[in-house]
Design an enzyme around this catalytic site. Structure first.
Site, mmCIF file in Angstrom:
data_model
loop_
_atom_site.group_PDB
_atom_site.id
_atom_site.type_symbol
_atom_site.label_atom_id
_atom_site.label_comp_id
_atom_site.label_asym_id
_atom_site.label_seq_id
_atom_site.Cartn_x
_atom_site.Cartn_y
_atom_site.Cartn_z
ATOM 1 N N SER B 22 -9.839 -13.667 42.640
ATOM 2 C CA SER B 22 -8.498 -14.087 42.224
ATOM 3 C C SER B 22 -8.514 -15.489 41.615
ATOM 4 O O SER B 22 -9.170 -16.394 42.135
ATOM 5 C CB SER B 22 -7.563 -14.075 43.437
ATOM 6 O OG SER B 22 -6.269 -14.476 43.038
ATOM 7 N N GLY B 47 -3.013 -15.179 41.940
ATOM 8 C CA GLY B 47 -2.006 -15.145 43.004
ATOM 9 C C GLY B 47 -0.566 -15.027 42.511
ATOM 10 O O GLY B 47 -0.164 -15.711 41.581
ATOM 11 N N GLY B 73 -2.670 -24.974 41.256
ATOM 12 C CA GLY B 73 -1.379 -24.950 41.944
ATOM 13 C C GLY B 73 -0.631 -23.636 41.820
ATOM 14 O O GLY B 73 0.597 -23.609 41.962
ATOM 15 N N CYS B 131 -4.901 -21.335 49.997
ATOM 16 C CA CYS B 131 -4.997 -22.124 48.773
ATOM 17 C C CYS B 131 -4.956 -23.597 49.148
ATOM 18 O O CYS B 131 -4.006 -24.057 49.771
ATOM 19 C CB CYS B 131 -3.863 -21.829 47.800
ATOM 20 S SG CYS B 131 -3.985 -22.851 46.322
ATOM 21 N N LYS B 166 -7.490 -13.354 52.804
ATOM 22 C CA LYS B 166 -8.611 -14.142 52.261
ATOM 23 C C LYS B 166 -8.745 -15.409 53.087
ATOM 24 O O LYS B 166 -7.825 -16.229 53.132
ATOM 25 C CB LYS B 166 -8.349 -14.467 50.792
ATOM 26 C CG LYS B 166 -9.480 -15.231 50.107
ATOM 27 C CD LYS B 166 -9.228 -15.313 48.607
ATOM 28 C CE LYS B 166 -10.354 -15.976 47.854
ATOM 29 N NZ LYS B 166 -10.114 -15.952 46.393
#
Lengths: 262, 304
Positions: B22, B47, B73, B131, B166
């Site tokens: 991703s 994402g 971001g 993230c 993840k």
């Protein structure tokens, strides 16, 4: 857009740390449009995980020419390529310059090696116009005869006065606009450092002339996936990101949020 | 005899064990002119959260030695924008589409997951709980076991799709997170996300990224990823998808050998867009050379 294994057919140092790299790259050379770029995997630079983007200077038959300055690891790596060596290219990439409008007078404005992105504009233009080249010194004024050979007038400004008028290229442009411009509406094609792009853009926007500016943002993938090279462009009353590698590198100056560009 | 490369990741049937990571492959169309998407094991898209987001300011990436720092971001079109702009394109291909989802709150994660439940052509969900570049929420869910449990449980209750959290690499005990995901009903886990990192300029005294810190990916993190995948694979029975710096078939074979049942190619796609396909061909050749009939015969072949 394609992945092509290009072959180095010659390396030609020109002046002041600039070189021409001629590559046999038939697939890309036959497709490339003015202002587009190729993304090159620099050989032997295994610790670098990204390619390096280069404007296409010339495309003649199956040959592409890249004009570059030896500034960092990537360009030094390019300089060290050998004749006959294979380079992995992705291209042609990006949205380049439109064809100059027939009822306007085309004006090219370049800073340093920015002229490389403008040669194909001059070559394919239906109208011959004028080119303004600026640089720090005479060493940074490149390939003027190539443009003159196309029937274009070239005017030069250098900051140290070693060639042409002393000062910034925009001052030279201002003089011309004031004293020599004909009644035709100017249309600008601009490539160079961001300060220069901004200066030309502000002049064009103030008088409602069209200026096409090629931005030189740091780039990642080159194909629109990584979103590294984005810049802010107008979107109605708001703004949105545009990818220099995909929607650009050439933008209508009226669309860019110049106050956000350093 | 051609080895059988097919694998099943928590209900997602793949023709080979190589997916895209991703954030490194856009939403599919970006690479479609250069890569035959049908030859991928699966496509994991960038994402998606509930609404359109703009992401971070620039600069967003910086090269490091054998790696890439990023703080993009998570800009994106939101669920509705993604479904409208990209799903019709993706449905043309014979390749499972795994949607990576994220949210700022548990409620947002749940709503995003629930919305994808009814979208045709979505094979499964990868949950980004890790993230490193989002101020609110995301990273916290990946490094706090209680938060992680809450978010995975809540999403599990909201979707019937195969679910694959993840994992973040920067935790003290990766096995705890792997086991927690399994206990919460996850169908698979993937790891690792990029590693929190930074890079600065001594001339300007400024950070290289507008976000100051970012996530490190690429070959630089491969040994870190390999260890964590090995540890996670021993902790759970559900399939593990390994990633982190994979750039060759040999790299992928290492991850499979320590227990991953599939792998993802990430940053390497930026420099060679066809890396994933080369990895598929290289795995096939390796298995044939070793007289192994299936990729499953290689998974976990590690002899510690």
């Amino acid at each position: 857009m394609q992945l092509e294994q290009a072959i180095v057919i010659s390396q030609q140092p020109i002046q002041g740390g600039y070189s021409l790299l001629h590559l046999r790259s038939p697939g890309i050379a036959s497709q490339v449009r003015p202002g587009q770029f190729v993304h090159i995997k620099i050989p032997r630079l295994e610790e670098c995980v990204l390619r390096r983007p280069f404007s296409v200077f010339r495309a003649d038959g199956d040959t592409l020419t890249i004009l570059y300055k030896h500034v960092g690891r990537g360009t030094r790596g390019l300089k060290d390529t050998k004749l006959g060596e294979t380079l992995s290219l992705i291209g042609p990439l990006g949205h380049g310059f439109p064809s100059p409008q027939k009822d306007c007078f085309p004006i090219l404005v370049a800073g340093g090696y920015g002229m490389a992105a403008l040669y194909l504009v001059a070559k394919q233009s239906p109208v011959k116009g004028i080119a303004f080249f600026g640089g720090r010194s005479a060493q940074d004024i490149l390939c003027v005869p190539d443009f003159e050979a196309l029937g274009w007038t070239v005017r030069v400004a250098t900051e140290d006065g070693s060639l042409g008028q002393q000062g910034l290229v925009t001052a030279l442009l201002d003089d011309w606009l004031e004293r020599e411009r004909t009644n035709e509406t100017p249309e600008f094609f601009v490539c160079g450092p961001s300060g220069m792009l901004k200066a030309v853009a502000s002049r064009a926007i103030a008088r409602a002339w069209t200026a096409w500016t090629s931005v030189d943002n740091n780039m990642g993938c080159g194909v629109g996936a990584c979103l590294t090279c984005v810049l802010k462009v107008k979107s109605g009353e708001d703004w949105t990101w545009a990818r220099a590698c995909k929607e650009g590198p050439v933008f209508n100056a009226a669309d860019i949020l110049w106050e956000e560009i350093e | 005899m051609t080895p059988n490369l097919s694998t099943n990741i928590g209900g997602i049937q793949m023709k080979n064990p190589v997916m895209t990571a991703s954030g490194t492959f856009g939403y599919g169309p970006e690479y479609a002119e250069l890569v035959d998407l049908n030859q991928l094991g699966a496509i994991v898209v960038k994402g998606i959260c509930l609404n359109e987001t703009k992401g971070n300011q620039t600069p967003r990436t910086a090269e490091a030695a054998s790696g890439l720092l990023n703080a993009i971001g998570l800009p994106g079109p939101g669920v509705a924008g993604f479904v409208r702009e990209y799903m019709p394109f993706l449905r043309q291909y014979d390749v499972p589409v795994i949607v990576n989802i994220w949210g700022k709150t548990i409620e947002e994660y749940v709503e995003v997951a629930a919305r994808f439940d009814s979208i045709p052509g979505v094979a499964g969900l990868e949950v980004n709980v890790s993230c490193p570049n989002i101020k609110e929420g995301s990273a916290l869910f990946g490094t706090d076991l209680k938060m992680f449990e809450r978010v995975v449980k809540a999403i599990r209750n909201a979707t019937r799709l195969p679910l694959m959290p993840k994992l973040a690499p920067n935790v003290a005990d990766i096995a705890e997170y792997a086991r927690c995901a399994e206990a919460c009903g996850a169908d698979a886990i993937s790891l690792i996300n990029s590693f929190p990192a930074m890079s600065v300029n001594i001339e300007t005294r400024r950070p290289m990224l507008a976000n100051k810190t970012g996530g490190l990916s690429g070959p630089a993190i491969k040994p870190i990823a390999l260890r964590l995948v090995w540890l996670a694979a021993q902790a759970v029975k559900i399939p593990v998808v390994g990633m982190g710096g994979i750039a060759s078939a040999e790299d992928a074979l290492e991850f499979l050998m320590v227990g991953a049942r599939a792998v993802a190619v990430g940053t390497a796609s930026f420099i060679h867009p066809d890396t994933a396909l080369k990895v598929v061909r290289g795995i096939e050749q390796f298995l044939a050379e070793k007289n192994l009939a299936t990729v499953a015969d290689w998974v976990g072949a590690f002899d510690p």
